[in-house]
Design a protein around this motif. Structure first.
Motif, PDB file in Angstrom:
ATOM      1  N   VAL A 133       0.841  -1.202   0.000  1.00 14.27           N
ATOM      2  CA  VAL A 133       0.000   0.000   0.000  1.00 14.27           C
ATOM      3  C   VAL A 133       0.879   1.256   0.000  1.00 14.27           C
ATOM      4  N   GLY A 134       0.203   2.421   0.009  1.00 16.89           N
ATOM      5  CA  GLY A 134       0.915   3.688  -0.032  1.00 16.89           C
ATOM      6  C   GLY A 134       1.778   3.907   1.201  1.00 16.89           C
ATOM      7  N   ARG A 135       2.962   4.413   0.967  1.00 14.61           N
ATOM      8  CA  ARG A 135       3.847   4.735   2.079  1.00 14.61           C
ATOM      9  C   ARG A 135       3.350   6.018   2.768  1.00 14.61           C
ATOM     10  N   PRO A 136       3.893   6.343   3.962  1.00 11.04           N
ATOM     11  CA  PRO A 136       3.433   7.542   4.671  1.00 11.04           C
ATOM     12  C   PRO A 136       3.475   8.779   3.772  1.00 11.04           C
ATOM     13  N   GLY A 137       2.396   9.521   3.785  1.00 12.10           N
ATOM     14  CA  GLY A 137       2.277  10.697   2.929  1.00 12.10           C
ATOM     15  C   GLY A 137       1.562  10.410   1.627  1.00 12.10           C
ATOM     16  N   PHE A 138       1.344   9.119   1.317  1.00 12.76           N
ATOM     17  CA  PHE A 138       0.682   8.733   0.068  1.00 12.76           C
ATOM     18  C   PHE A 138      -0.522   7.824   0.325  1.00 12.76           C
ATOM     19  N   THR A 139      -0.954   7.761   1.569  1.00  8.40           N
ATOM     20  CA  THR A 139      -2.115   6.929   1.884  1.00  8.40           C
ATOM     21  C   THR A 139      -3.409   7.671   1.543  1.00  8.40           C
ATOM     22  N   TRP A 140      -4.448   6.905   1.318  1.00  4.74           N
ATOM     23  CA  TRP A 140      -5.736   7.511   0.998  1.00  4.74           C
ATOM     24  C   TRP A 140      -6.833   6.508   1.296  1.00  4.74           C
ATOM     25  N   ALA A 141      -8.059   6.982   1.317  1.00 10.35           N
ATOM     26  CA  ALA A 141      -9.212   6.116   1.528  1.00 10.35           C
ATOM     27  C   ALA A 141     -10.376   6.672   0.730  1.00 10.35           C
ATOM     28  N   GLY A 142     -11.297   5.806   0.361  1.00  8.43           N
ATOM     29  CA  GLY A 142     -12.449   6.252  -0.404  1.00  8.43           C
ATOM     30  C   GLY A 142     -13.086   5.107  -1.153  1.00  8.43           C
ATOM     31  N   GLU A 143     -13.982   5.451  -2.044  1.00  9.51           N
ATOM     32  CA  GLU A 143     -14.708   4.441  -2.810  1.00  9.51           C
ATOM     33  C   GLU A 143     -14.706   4.800  -4.295  1.00  9.51           C
TER      34      GLU A 143
END
Length: 235
Positions: A133-143
């Protein structure tokens, strides 16, 4: 009374003499090991005091050993370990699991904290895969929805990524060394994808720029199971 006292004294002398002889001959037997508590796992210890009189002493509780840095030679060896040689942790291999989370059957749910992707099935089960998954600073959530699917896709690094890494090409043709791997599923109108990887040892880690990466064999399996329009929930 006098006779009885002399008789008992005689027994005591014989017992002491016999015990002394046994001690000198090394015939005292230690009691069987016993566990006193979780912190006292040693058997009682036999100690011979002056006169060869055995005393069974309870050992002291073990103190936790303080951590110390490994020797430099050992540290150098650890640094030389190639991550590509390490096997994937068993929990990140595809498997059928019980599931009671969000998402209707046929949808994809991605748990970015625990690094799992679930393809929700009917009957309270899901097919689970390990992901990066995304490293710190590149994480996200949604649909989003899967809006496109591609086999051995070309890679067009975003301008922002090429600014961070000037050595990147404007386009890289699809193939075994391509960062998108064997398959890609594009999410909505975003730059995010569920895709394969040329670096399978990164599965289970936070390493990407926001995309969800899978082993090539796993993303190929998932690719065959989902359609364009599939709902994707990223937690």
């Amino acid at each position: 009374m006098r006779t009885t006292a002399l008789f008992l004294a005689g027994i005591a002398v014989v017992a002491v003499a016999t015990g002394s002889a046994f001690a000198q001959a090394g015939r005292y037997l230690a009691p069987p090991p016993i566990v006193l508590s979780p912190n006292l796992t040693d058997p009682w210890v036999m100690q011979l005091q002056p006169g060869n009189v055995p005393i069974y002493a309870m050992p002291q509780a073990r103190s936790p050993r303080a951590w110390s840095a490994p020797p430099e030679a050992e540290a150098r060896t650890a640094r030389k370990i190639d991550p590509r040689s390490l096997p994937l942790a068993p929990e990140f291999l595809p498997q059928e699991v019980a599931y009671d989370g969000p998402g209707a059957p046929g949808s994809i749910v991605i748990d970015t904290v625990n690094r799992f992707l679930y393809l929700v099935e009917a009957g309270g089960t899901a097919r689970r895969y390990g992901v990066g998954v995304g490293r710190p600073g590149f994480t996200w959530a949604g649909e989003h929805r899967v809006t496109r699917k591609a086999e051995w896709p070309d890679w067009h690094p975003p301008i922002e990524m090429r600014r961070r890494q000037p050595g990147l090409p404007v386009m890289m043709p699809g193939g075994p060394k391509n960062p998108l791997g064997a398959r890609a599923m594009y999410l909505g109108s975003t730059l995010y994808r569920i895709h394969g990887t040329a670096e399978p040892w990164t599965i289970g880690h936070a390493v990407s720029s926001g995309c969800i990466r899978m082993r090539n064999e796993d993303v190929t399996d998932l690719y065959e199971r989902v359609k364009v329009g599939t709902r994707v929930i990223v937690l």
